[in-house]
Structures are given as C-alpha cells and as structure tokens.
Scaffold this motif. Structure first.
Motif, mmCIF file in Angstrom:
data_model
loop_
_atom_site.group_PDB
_atom_site.id
_atom_site.type_symbol
_atom_site.label_atom_id
_atom_site.label_comp_id
_atom_site.label_asym_id
_atom_site.label_seq_id
_atom_site.Cartn_x
_atom_site.Cartn_y
_atom_site.Cartn_z
ATOM 1 N N ASP A 242 0.815 -1.215 0.000
ATOM 2 C CA ASP A 242 0.000 0.000 0.000
ATOM 3 C C ASP A 242 0.849 1.265 0.000
ATOM 4 O OD1 ASP A 242 -2.313 -1.462 -0.031
ATOM 5 O OD2 ASP A 242 -2.562 -1.470 2.145
ATOM 6 N N GLY A 243 2.174 1.111 0.071
ATOM 7 C CA GLY A 243 3.057 2.248 -0.099
ATOM 8 C C GLY A 243 3.230 3.144 1.105
ATOM 9 N N TRP A 244 2.918 2.662 2.324
ATOM 10 C CA TRP A 244 3.096 3.518 3.501
ATOM 11 C C TRP A 244 3.997 2.838 4.527
ATOM 12 C CZ3 TRP A 244 1.605 1.529 8.172
ATOM 13 C CH2 TRP A 244 0.623 0.525 8.170
ATOM 14 N N GLY A 245 4.646 3.663 5.311
ATOM 15 C CA GLY A 245 5.517 3.196 6.373
ATOM 16 C C GLY A 245 5.878 4.364 7.272
ATOM 17 N N PHE A 246 6.156 4.076 8.507
ATOM 18 C CA PHE A 246 6.456 5.166 9.441
ATOM 19 C C PHE A 246 7.377 4.662 10.535
ATOM 20 C CE2 PHE A 246 2.750 3.019 11.161
ATOM 21 C CZ PHE A 246 3.030 2.917 12.514
ATOM 22 N N ARG A 247 8.016 5.639 11.196
ATOM 23 C CA ARG A 247 8.794 5.393 12.394
ATOM 24 C C ARG A 247 8.108 6.075 13.567
ATOM 25 N NH1 ARG A 247 13.785 8.350 11.541
ATOM 26 N NH2 ARG A 247 12.420 9.690 10.316
ATOM 27 N N ILE A 248 8.494 5.706 14.753
ATOM 28 C CA ILE A 248 7.929 6.333 15.952
ATOM 29 C C ILE A 248 8.209 7.840 15.955
ATOM 30 C CG2 ILE A 248 8.233 6.501 18.449
ATOM 31 C CD1 ILE A 248 6.448 4.249 17.716
ATOM 32 N N SER A 249 9.389 8.209 15.491
ATOM 33 C CA SER A 249 9.767 9.628 15.538
ATOM 34 C C SER A 249 8.856 10.496 14.688
ATOM 35 C CB SER A 249 11.220 9.785 15.077
ATOM 36 O OG SER A 249 11.386 9.277 13.767
ATOM 37 N N HIS A 250 8.285 9.926 13.620
ATOM 38 C CA HIS A 250 7.388 10.704 12.771
ATOM 39 C C HIS A 250 6.151 11.136 13.541
ATOM 40 C CE1 HIS A 250 5.233 11.947 9.114
ATOM 41 N NE2 HIS A 250 4.186 11.308 9.620
ATOM 42 N N VAL A 331 -5.080 14.349 -4.125
ATOM 43 C CA VAL A 331 -5.397 13.092 -4.792
ATOM 44 C C VAL A 331 -6.011 13.415 -6.138
ATOM 45 C CG1 VAL A 331 -6.687 10.935 -4.653
ATOM 46 C CG2 VAL A 331 -5.745 11.957 -2.580
ATOM 47 N N SER A 332 -5.486 12.816 -7.179
ATOM 48 C CA SER A 332 -5.983 13.107 -8.524
ATOM 49 C C SER A 332 -7.408 12.606 -8.683
ATOM 50 C CB SER A 332 -5.078 12.461 -9.572
ATOM 51 O OG SER A 332 -5.124 11.046 -9.448
ATOM 52 N N ALA A 333 -8.127 13.220 -9.590
ATOM 53 C CA ALA A 333 -9.520 12.835 -9.828
ATOM 54 C C ALA A 333 -9.610 11.400 -10.336
ATOM 55 C CB ALA A 333 -10.156 13.797 -10.831
ATOM 56 N N ARG A 334 -8.605 10.988 -11.084
ATOM 57 C CA ARG A 334 -8.598 9.610 -11.603
ATOM 58 C C ARG A 334 -8.539 8.607 -10.454
ATOM 59 N NH1 ARG A 334 -3.648 7.044 -15.180
ATOM 60 N NH2 ARG A 334 -4.406 4.883 -15.193
ATOM 61 N N ASP A 335 -7.675 8.859 -9.485
ATOM 62 C CA ASP A 335 -7.567 7.950 -8.344
ATOM 63 C C ASP A 335 -8.803 8.024 -7.460
ATOM 64 O OD1 ASP A 335 -5.078 7.088 -9.160
ATOM 65 O OD2 ASP A 335 -4.005 8.602 -7.986
ATOM 66 N N ALA A 336 -9.375 9.213 -7.304
ATOM 67 C CA ALA A 336 -10.545 9.362 -6.436
ATOM 68 C C ALA A 336 -11.757 8.637 -6.994
ATOM 69 C CB ALA A 336 -10.853 10.843 -6.236
ATOM 70 N N ARG A 337 -11.862 8.533 -8.337
ATOM 71 C CA ARG A 337 -13.021 7.872 -8.953
ATOM 72 C C ARG A 337 -12.773 6.391 -9.238
ATOM 73 N NH1 ARG A 337 -12.802 12.542 -12.269
ATOM 74 N NH2 ARG A 337 -11.974 11.198 -13.940
ATOM 75 N N HIS A 338 -11.592 5.878 -8.886
ATOM 76 C CA HIS A 338 -11.254 4.497 -9.243
ATOM 77 C C HIS A 338 -12.143 3.517 -8.485
ATOM 78 C CE1 HIS A 338 -8.801 1.041 -10.377
ATOM 79 N NE2 HIS A 338 -8.140 1.850 -11.190
ATOM 80 N N ASN A 339 -12.511 2.427 -9.167
ATOM 81 C CA ASN A 339 -13.396 1.427 -8.554
ATOM 82 C C ASN A 339 -12.692 0.584 -7.501
ATOM 83 O OD1 ASN A 339 -15.562 2.202 -10.170
ATOM 84 N ND2 ASN A 339 -14.959 0.796 -11.833
ATOM 85 N N VAL A 343 -6.525 1.212 -4.748
ATOM 86 C CA VAL A 343 -5.869 2.270 -5.516
ATOM 87 C C VAL A 343 -6.058 3.610 -4.820
ATOM 88 C CG1 VAL A 343 -5.808 3.472 -7.730
ATOM 89 C CG2 VAL A 343 -6.103 0.996 -7.668
ATOM 90 N N GLN A 344 -7.277 3.872 -4.336
ATOM 91 C CA GLN A 344 -7.516 5.106 -3.583
ATOM 92 C C GLN A 344 -6.673 5.132 -2.305
ATOM 93 O OE1 GLN A 344 -11.702 5.709 -2.927
ATOM 94 N NE2 GLN A 344 -12.279 4.922 -4.947
ATOM 95 N N GLN A 346 -3.785 3.639 -1.748
ATOM 96 C CA GLN A 346 -2.381 3.887 -2.079
ATOM 97 C C GLN A 346 -2.134 5.351 -2.426
ATOM 98 O OE1 GLN A 346 -1.451 1.127 -5.191
ATOM 99 N NE2 GLN A 346 -1.734 -0.677 -3.900
ATOM 100 N N ALA A 347 -3.107 5.975 -3.083
ATOM 101 C CA ALA A 347 -2.950 7.388 -3.432
ATOM 102 C C ALA A 347 -2.883 8.270 -2.187
ATOM 103 C CB ALA A 347 -4.107 7.829 -4.332
ATOM 104 N N VAL A 348 -3.613 7.874 -1.131
ATOM 105 C CA VAL A 348 -3.615 8.659 0.098
ATOM 106 C C VAL A 348 -2.398 8.350 0.958
ATOM 107 C CG1 VAL A 348 -4.869 9.095 2.252
ATOM 108 C CG2 VAL A 348 -6.120 8.901 0.096
ATOM 109 N N THR A 349 -2.176 7.076 1.245
ATOM 110 C CA THR A 349 -1.118 6.702 2.200
ATOM 111 C C THR A 349 0.281 6.939 1.650
ATOM 112 O OG1 THR A 349 -1.274 4.415 1.393
ATOM 113 C CG2 THR A 349 -2.578 4.993 3.340
ATOM 114 N N SER A 350 0.476 6.802 0.317
ATOM 115 C CA SER A 350 1.805 7.020 -0.236
ATOM 116 C C SER A 350 2.234 8.477 -0.137
ATOM 117 C CB SER A 350 1.855 6.553 -1.693
ATOM 118 O OG SER A 350 0.942 7.291 -2.479
ATOM 119 N N GLN A 351 1.268 9.396 -0.036
ATOM 120 C CA GLN A 351 1.619 10.800 0.183
ATOM 121 C C GLN A 351 1.708 11.132 1.671
ATOM 122 O OE1 GLN A 351 -0.516 13.717 -2.347
ATOM 123 N NE2 GLN A 351 -1.523 11.957 -3.269
ATOM 124 N N TRP A 352 0.848 10.488 2.461
ATOM 125 C CA TRP A 352 0.814 10.775 3.896
ATOM 126 C C TRP A 352 2.039 10.206 4.614
ATOM 127 C CZ3 TRP A 352 -2.434 7.579 7.792
ATOM 128 C CH2 TRP A 352 -2.313 8.136 9.086
#
Length: 1131
Positions: A242-250, A331-339, A343-344, A346-352
C-alpha cells in the motif's frame, strides 16, 4: 523519469561517509521485492503506480512467473535528507531457502541490512537464517514490520489487539538476536582473556577479568544495544504493497506539536506500556494494569485503522474527503473515482506516510557507512577463524588500516572482493546498446530528410504517368545515402549492427574495499589458496606471472594471475551503466574476469593482500541429478554449458563421477529446475536428459536389537554376517574371532590386524557432525607436526578461539564417552583418526597393546612426550578412510561407526615363508613373492634381529622402509579397509536417510489433507501450533529427502494453494529396518507371510542405489515364469 543523472551518482561515490551499502533480507514472500520497488520508484526509475506490481528487481522470466526472487540484484539510489545527499547501494536478495547462497554473496558486500518480517506469519525459518548470516558477517540490521494491512483486512484485529500482536513479533525477533549475541559475546570473552594472558605489560590476574566491560569499552555507544526497539528508531512499521511506512519519531514529532509536549518524551513513551492522562496532560506508566489505551494505539494505530475503515472497508466518500483535506493531500480525480479501493488507499497513504522516506531515513541514520567498518570485521575478512591475525606477514597486517580508512587515493593499494560471477546477455551491455543521437547527427539527418523529400516531390511532378515501379526505385535511391540507420532518434553503429551480439558474458559482482579501480589499470587475481607469506619471499615473482595467463594455466603451486581492467559497470537494477572509475566503498561490476575467477575471488594491486575468507552458505547442496544430452552429438555443448553453469551459480556443484556421468548438485528442487532451464536455454542451448534425483544416504550400525518386528523378545542375539553384498573380487571366508572381532592378513601373509566395529553413541555422532571445520583444523595441525618439515614451517598457527573450541570439543567427547559405558573408557585419548576425509563422524581407536602413538590432541595439549608413530601408520589410517567413505551396503559414506584396532603384528619370517609356500598354488601373490625373495637375501641379519621379541617389529619394518610407499603399504591399506568392512558386516546394519525439516503454515480447513500428504510420503509431524489471534497453524514436520520431489506441488494441489512448504535440510535419521531382514519366528511368518514381500523401505532404498551404481542386486527378475503370457486385447 529518473531524478538524478549518472554523473551525479558518480560524484556521490567519492564521498564514502555518505554511501550506504545495504541489502534486503527476509523469508520468502515477506515483501522484499515490493519494498525494493517502492524505493526504486522514489528515484523516478519506475512509476509509483507500478511499485509492487512491476517487480523491477526480478529481471528473469522465471522469477516473474514464480513470483519469487532467485538471484541477488543491485541498484544505486539517490536520497537527500535536509542538505545532505546520500548514495544508497541497494541489493535485493532471495528469500527461498534454495537460493540462500545468493544471500551470502549479498551480505558479504554490504555494511547493513534491512530485515523484513511479515507480521501475520511472524518469524520464519529463513528469518532466523538471514539474521545469522548478517551476524556472521558483522553487519548491522534494522527491522521492518511489513504487511500490517493484513491485520486490518484479513485478521480483522482491533488496534489494541494489533498492538499486542506487534509486541509479540518484536519479542520473537529480539529473542533470535539475543541468541546470536550471546554466542558472540562468549567468543569475545575468550579472545580478551587470551590477550590478557599473553600480555606481559599487564599485571592483572587473568582470572579476575570482567567480561561485562566488552560493551563499556566500545567507542561507538550507539552500538551497545543490539536489540530492535521502536523508541531507538531502528524499527519501521509498514505496508509496502500500500506504499506507507512510518517510524515512531514521525508521529512523536507530529503529536508533540499538537499536544504541546516534548518530542523526546513522546519518542521514548510512544511505544510501550504508557498512556496519556488527559486531565494532567502527562504521560503515565501502567496502561495495561489500569485498562487505558497505550499511546501507540491511541495516537498511531487508530489513525491508520480509521483510514482503512473509511476507504477500503466502508468506502465512505465523505470521510475519505475529510481525511484527505485534514492531511492536506492532493489526490488526482482519476484515483478518487477508481473502482478499486486499494488504488484510492495507495494514493492517500503514499503521500501521507511514504514508505521510501521512512526506510531510507532509518538506513541513513542507523546503518554504518564504509568508513565505519569495524576492526573485527576486517580481521575476519583477511584471516580465517583457525589462524591468528598477528601470524600474517607485516605487510599484510598494514593493509588493515587501508580497509578502515577506505581511502580512494591513487597511492592506496586496490583491494576488491568478488562475491559471485553472473551472466549478462551481450546485447545488454552498455557499449552494445543503441545510443541517443547528438545534435550534430540530428541536423545531418534532417538535411538528408529534406533533400529526400524535395527529390520525391520533383519526381512526382515530372513523371506522373510513369510506372509505379520506377517511382518506387527513385524513392529508394536516396535512402542509401545515410551512413547510419536510425530509429526514434537512436543510432546504431554500422559495425555493431552487423556484428554478432548473441551469447553472454560474465560480470563480476564485487565491492571496492580500498583504493580506486580505473579502466586500464593492471591488478592481481588472488586464488583461494594464496598465501602472502610464501609469495613475498619469492624474488622473481613478476617473472612467474605472465599477463596472458588464466586460471586454467596455473599449476598446483600457483595461485596468482594478472589482468587489465577493461570494463567497469554501475548496477542499476535491470541495466548496467558504464563507468571510468569506481572509488573505495562502492559496489561495482567488472568485465573480463571469466577466465580468472570461477565463483568468487580477491583482486588487489599488491600480492601482500591475503585471499578473503570463504563465505558462509546456510544451505548445502544435497540434490543430485545426472545430465546427458538428448542427442549424443551435443556432448561437447553440454560439457561447455556445465562449466558455464558452475561459474554462474555460487551454490551449484558440477562433477564427473567414476562412471563417467556428469552430475550437478543443487540445494533443492526449485534450484534444480532453474539450473536445468538455464543449462538448456542459456548455456548449452541443447536439449538434455535428466536422471531421477540422486539422493545421498549414509550407512551405520546399531546395537543388537532386543525385540523383533512384531515386538517379540529375541532369544538369540547373534547376528549373521551379511556377505551377499560384498564387492566383486572380495573373498567371503571371513575369519571371525567371535563377538564381532575380525582377523585379517595382508596379501603376503606377513601382517595381521584384529578389527572390531561398534556403533558410536548418538550424542558423540552429533558432536562430530556439528564440528567438521574444527576437526579439519585439528587434522591439519597434527599432520603438520608429524611431517618431515620443520615445525616453524609446517605448523598452522591456530588462534585462541580455535584452540578453545578444540578443548571444549574434547571435554564434551570425554563426558559423553564416560556416560556411555565401560567400553568407551579412555576412548578420547585413544582416537587415531576421524573419517571419512579426516573430519567425518566416524572414529578409529587405537587399542593395540604396547603401541602408544602420539595423540591427535597433541597440538592443543603441547605435550613434550617423545612418542613416535610406527612405520606404515598412515596406511592403516588411509585404509580406515577408504572404508568409511564407501560402505558395504551401497557404497555410501558411513556415519556413527567406531572401528577399534586391537592387534597389529608382523608375522615372523619363517612362519610367513611356510604359509606362503603352502598357499602359493591357491593364492598367487606377485607382490608377496617379491618381498619374500627380497627378505631371503638378508636372512642372516633378520635372524639376528628376530632373536629378541621386542625388536621383531623393528627388524621387519627396517627391511620395508625402502619401499614405504611400495607394495606393502598398499597391501596394508587394503587389509585395513577389508577388515573394517567385514567387522562392519558383523554388526546389525542400517541405512541413514537425509531428512528435511518441513515448515508449513496452513488454516484449519486443510490440516487433514496436509497430514495425509505427509503420511503418504513417510513424513512425521513434530509439532503443530496455532498462532495467537489467527486461524493459522504452524506445522513442523520431517520428511525424507528422497520422498520430497514433487511434494510442494502435491501439497498445493491437495490444499487448493492454501499451504506452501519450506524445506531445509535438518539431519540424518537411521531407518529402524534391517535391509536383509527375513521372517524367522512364527509370529513374523503369521504377520508378514512366508515370503515377507511387503515393502521394506531400507531394502528398496539400498537396491535403488546399487542399481544406479551398477552393483550386484539380489532380487528376482522373473517370478512364476510358468504363469507368464503375452497380453493382448483379445486375452
């Protein structure tokens, strides 16, 4: 699009402090390649959308089809943190146990490792293996807890349950780390005590040494804690898919701003049993006892669970938009409308919470640079564990500082280690690829195109009514004016376009430890047996090393070749980039070494550099198959293909048996399939025939059984000698003296031996099997002490750790022998030799009255006893080695057998002469007659010496000394071998089979089918435990290697793909069935029938091996011949 050019990466290579050499280690299917995709996407090499789907680092077609990594591949990445710029040399390694050798080649070149653990499957066998490999190479790991999304979507855990589960996973990993650290700390303690004992400047008592000061004296205080803990910022929580990861310090920094609290306080308390007192706004301890939410649950997990709940589970668009707005994401409109909700997500968590930033931050902050290499690791690379570092020449010891400084200057000696050789298609090399056109070439081509267009228009106006063929010819004429061909702005040189770019070349996978490697420089290739102490003393060394010499031209005493560097490459995943020079501390590829290095090797600009120590391979090759071409005319191609396969794979072994068969040995079934495909499609390029797998067995003996096969007490314990499977040419008239003692004579009847065989205690066999390297070093030292060379030249200087290990082994053996009965009293001091190959799990004991030979432990005891070995002592030992290497059942090595020599006498001349005359007609012995005649010339001298019994042996040996390696030594060797084999056959014989340890994770629905497959293949379940909080069972079982072929496919088929086994070699297990068993009692006849034709596994295995080796097999070819008839459709 790539964010950085090749020149920028080359500039970063010159700053070793900002270089990180790391590898990704994990169990199979724990997400290594998916994480690598996310890191590669951060540099713009692939799209963020394709991360986790493209599997960019898996460049082989079979890797993409199977979905597993089969080879280590490297890539150089750029990462910027604040104002600092870093170069990350990343190596993605396989997780399947069959390709663990690739992990060893990757770990040797790295300074740090990223260890992944699937939070659902937890710590698996290969997780333990890769952690052990990292510790053996002294590299520092960081931990990534991957696939946390499965806790939400598959296991439906609450945040509090997930927190408890993550704590348990972390404890399991730290438990493995603690085991590895404890053993290493004990070894360091022994080393430090040795330094104190050998130090003359200190007056402290060595016995009062405090081993706890090992850590306190460490200069790097951050290395004190070797455990993984989120509050120390060496743990990443992630979902690479899903493209997300974090450390405690974040999150600590984020919530410190919102709550107005100290960042350091949250950093220490966000993980653990702490909760927030809302009234006082203070962090308190004891969340579990007071029923409060831990900080990690309240501030971290609940936020992530809320994102999954709104986007994936409930698909609430309003909540999703609110989350995107509150996090200030785009989040791009294409990702927001994806079925697809993933995909939605990944679009959110990969930026967050981008996983690449979290992982690379941990790598930069926690893992060492090449400048931080420890002295301990340098000594391990330069000196084997059985030798002391201070025993190396002074010039060699001075190279240690060059390792530590990692100096890339030109006056620094170049030191490079090649961990493996891998093939690359010739057309994939940078110099053979299509290159982009320059501006000048583009302008020339534009002018040619305009001229061609103008001529075409003119021809159309002047000849509108002309024939179509003529117009086509006029169109074709100008096209030949262009000197080069072009496609989409890419040029191909004329010479290259016509040249043959087929085939492949070998590239060396290497790292520069010192100096700078440049094109055109001349370097030495040092073989694995290179000894700088011997080479530095040679005055004419340069004359012996000719520039064109390859490894095939070297003699047995030569280990150095010389070559000129022509091609240097930078690894970029599936591509190679050509470089002019590579400074110290970086990973590189070197071309043109296929004639100088077979699998791995050391390259240096000075011969004072020693050959690097051997790499540790966790999985030994055990599966053998014989290879032959489908068409006999292709034999030469198959032989050449096998040579290339042997060079390309670090684990495979290729050999030619005595029967002429070409055999390859692989680590497992998947590894075997890959080797066969490579041989047919890449190296030999011909069709080959593959035999059934050749599985090794071991032969052993046991104590006489007390019950038969129907559990009835056996009255007569005397076991008959099995003479049915003796070798061709062996006599079957065995001189048994009762109770398993065998008497054998040499061919000339002048020497007699009494040999007895006995089964070793199981604990002793395990000790010997687990310490072959230590026993080998003991044998090398003992052989050197007893050789004709001076002690200073021949004796191997063992380090203190090896001596202590040998003393510990001796103490353990003595303890086990004392607990095993009176027969083994003083057995440790009577050990004559170990076998086979002088380091195996069999022993030869010396119980000859009056023969006190030097002990095998004399090298560690430093005894001053003046005992001497008899003449022909080595012949007895060699006969024992031959017997244990090839047993009588099916010519397989023995295991757990002890041979005792109770008598070794020489028969006097007169009696031997009488015996030789009486047996001359029955047993003609050419060598024996020659010896008798030679003795007859000196009968007077012999009679004088034979008057005294005490000098009888010496007189005989003195006459034989001139032919110490002549006929008599061979006769004694054969006599000893036959005596061992016959005494072995006088005991109950058994076969030992190789066993796999099978780890399977499956759900409750398929457990019954799983057990059915195991029982069908003679497997045995050891344990089955359900993992807490899941419906997954972890099943541990043992399975014979010979029954394992097709096991993985069978189990996936029966369980509909819900169970997948992981097989690793475990141990040797003795089959409790006599291969020659026949019914003898009424109960056995009743139970098994008169012919006892039920399946005897031991006999089946034995006969299959004997058939393959061309040995005699005692079985009926035709049975009930009168009932046979021709079968047709009408009958």
């Amino acid at each position: 699009m790539r964010t950085k050019t090749l020149d920028q990466l080359a500039a970063l290579q010159k700053t070793p402090s900002n270089v990180r050499n790391i590898c990704i280690l994990a169990h199979v299917d724990h997400g290594k390649t998916t994480l690598a995709d996310a890191l590669v996407a951060s540099n713009g090499i692939i799209s963020q959308r394709m991360a986790g789907k493209l599997r960019y680092m898996d460049s082989r077609e079979d890797e993409q089809e199977r979905g597993i990594t089969m080879k280590s591949s490297a890539i150089s990445l750029f990462y910027q943190k604040d104002e600092d710029k870093y170069l990350i040399n990343l190596i993605d390694s396989p997780g399947h146990v069959d390709f663990s050798s690739e992990v060893s080649t990757a770990v040797r070149l790295c300074d740090g490792a990223v260890v992944l653990v699937d939070v659902v499957e937890g710590v698996c066998p290969q997780t333990h293996a890769v952690l052990r490999q990292a510790w053996l190479e002294n590299i520092k790991p960081v931990l990534v807890l991957n696939k946390i999304d499965r806790l939400v979507l598959e296991l439906k855990m609450s945040p509090l349950e997930a927190h408890v589960h993550l704590q348990q996973i972390l404890e399991q990993v730290n438990l493995l780390t603690n085991e590895l650290f404890t053993s290493e700390a004990m070894e360091k303690t022994s080393t430090e005590i040795d330094k104190l004992q050998r130090s003359t400047s200190r007056e402290a008592d060595p016995q009062s040494y405090d081993w706890t000061t090992l850590e306190d004296e460490d200069e790097n205080m951050e290395n004190k804690n070797i455990y993984f803990s989120p509050d120390q910022d060496n743990v990443v929580f992630a979902s690479a898919l899903d493209g997300w990861g974090f450390r405690i310090s974040h999150f600590a920094e984020l919530w410190a701003q919102k709550l107005g609290m100290s960042n350091k306080v949250l950093q220490k308390t966000l993980w653990g049993d702490y909760y927030l007192n809302v009234k006082n706004k203070r962090v308190m301890k004891g969340a579990q006892s007071k029923g409060k939410k831990p900080l990690f649950v309240q501030f971290v997990l609940e936020q992530i669970w809320a994102v999954y709940e709104s986007i994936v589970i409930s698909r609430d668009k309003e909540k999703t938009d609110k989350i995107v707005k509150s996090l200030k994401l785009k989040v791009s409109a294409r990702d927001a409308r994806h079925n697809d909700p993933r995909v939605q997500l990944q679009a959110v968590t990969s930026q967050w919470l981008p996983v690449s930033s979290a992982v690379l931050d941990v790598v930069v902050n926690n893992l060492p640079s090449p400048l931080q290499m420890t002295e301990e690791r340098v000594e391990k690379l330069m000196c084997s564990h059985i030798q002391r570092f201070d025993s190396l020449p002074e010039q060699t010891q001075h190279l240690k500082q060059h390792f530590l400084s990692c100096n890339p200057t030109t006056d620094t000696p170049v030191i490079v280690f090649v961990s493996k050789m891998f093939p690359v298609e010739r057309w994939q090399l940078p110099q053979n690829k299509q290159r982009p056109l320059t501006e000048e070439e583009l302008q020339i081509r534009r002018d040619i195109a305009r001229k061609r267009h103008a001529e075409k228009m003119a021809s159309e106006e002047g000849k509108r009514d002309s024939n179509t063929e003529e117009s086509e010819k006029t169109e074709d004429v100008p096209t030949g004016e262009a000197p080069d061909t072009a496609t989409n702005g890419v040029a191909i040189e004329a010479g290259e376009a016509s040249s043959d770019l087929g085939g492949h070349v070998f590239i060396a996978f290497a790292r520069v430890f010192s100096g700078t490697v440049k094109k055109g420089c001349t370097l030495y290739v040092l073989g694995p047996k290179h000894d700088p102490g011997k080479v530095l003393d040679k005055p004419d060394l340069e004359g012996e090393i000719t520039p064109g010499m390859t490894v095939r031209d070297l003699s047995s005493s030569q280990h150095i070749t010389r070559f000129t560097v022509k091609d240097l490459y930078l690894f970029m995943g599936r591509e190679l980039e050509e470089m002019e020079e590579i400074p110290a501390g970086n990973i590189l590829g070197i071309g043109g070494l296929e004639d100088h290095i077979l699998k791995s090797g050391t390259i240096s600009s000075t011969v004072a550099c020693p050959a690097f120590t051997e790499m540790f391979f966790d999985a030994d090759p055990i599966v053998r198959v014989a290879i032959e071409p489908a068409h006999p005319g292709d034999m030469a191609a198959v032989i050449q293909g096998l040579k290339l396969l042997n060079q390309a794979d670090p684990c495979v072994q290729v050999l030619v048996q005595e029967t002429g068969e070409h055999v390859i040995i692989t680590a497992g079934e998947v590894h075997l399939h890959r080797c066969i495909e490579d041989l047919q499609e890449r190296y030999a390029k011909v069709e080959v025939s593959v035999s059934a797998p050749i599985v090794p067995f071991r032969e052993t003996i046991i104590e006489p059984p007390k019950v038969d096969r129907v559990n009835e007490a056996i009255q007569d314990q005397n076991q008959p000698i099995k003479a049915a499977v003796t070798r061709e040419g062996e006599t079957e008239d065995e001189n048994g003296l009762g109770e398993g003692l065998i008497e054998v004579y040499t061919s000339n009847r002048k020497c007699v031996l009494h040999v007895r065989a006995a089964p070793l205690p199981e604990s002793v066999t395990c000790l010997l099997s687990n310490h072959p390297t230590i026993i080998k070093s003991l044998d090398q030292n003992t052989t050197a002490r007893f050789s004709d060379k001076s002690e200073c030249e021949s004796e191997v200087k063992m380090n203190f750790a090896t001596i202590e290990a040998l003393k510990d082994l001796k103490a353990k053996l003595k303890k086990e022998f004392e607990h095993s009965g009176d027969f083994w009293k003083d057995a440790v001091d009577q050990i004559w030799s170990f076998g086979p190959r002088r380091n195996g799990p069999n022993i030869l004991l010396n119980r000859i009255p009056g023969y006190q030979r030097p002990s095998v432990w004399s090298s560690i005891e430093k005894s001053t006893c003046s005992m001497q070995c008899r003449n022909f002592d080595s012949s007895v030992v060699n006969g024992f080695q031959m017997a244990t290497l090839s047993g009588p059942l099916c010519d397989e090595p023995m295991i757990g057998v002890c041979f005792v020599v109770e008598k070794w006498d020489y028969v006097n001349v007169e009696s031997s002469s009488v015996k030789s005359r009486t047996k001359r007609s029955a047993q003609p012995q050419v060598n024996g007659e020659v010896k008798v005649s030679s003795r007859s010339r000196t009968d007077a001298n012999c009679d004088e010496n034979l008057d005294c019994d005490s000098t009888e042996e010496d007189s005989h040996v003195s006459k034989q000394k001139q032919v110490a390696f002549g006929p008599f030594s061979g006769q004694l060797m054969s006599c000893m071998r036959d005596g061992c084999r016959r005494s072995y056959q006088a005991q109950p014989q058994r076969l030992s089979v190789a066993m796999y340890k099978c780890t399977i994770q499956a759900t409750t629905e398929v457990l019954g089918k799983l057990y059915a497959v195991l029982s069908k293949r003679n497997g045995r379940v050891i344990s089955d435990e359900m993992k807490e909080g899941t419906q997954i069972f972890s099943v541990q079982a043992t399975l014979p290697v010979i029954e394992s072929f097709g096991f993985a496919q069978d189990i996936r088929k029966k369980t509909s793909g819900l169970a997948s086994p992981q097989l690793t070699f475990s141990h040797w297990e003795t089959l409790d069935i006599d291969p020659f068993w026949t019914p003898t009692t009424e109960e056995e006849y009743t139970h098994f029938g008169e012919k006892a034709d039920s399946d005897n596994r031991a006999r089946t295995y034995m006969n299959s091996v004997r058939k393959r080796k061309g040995l005699k097999v005692d079985e009926k070819i035709v049975e009930h011949g009168e009932k046979q008839r021709t079968l047709t459709k009408m009958k």
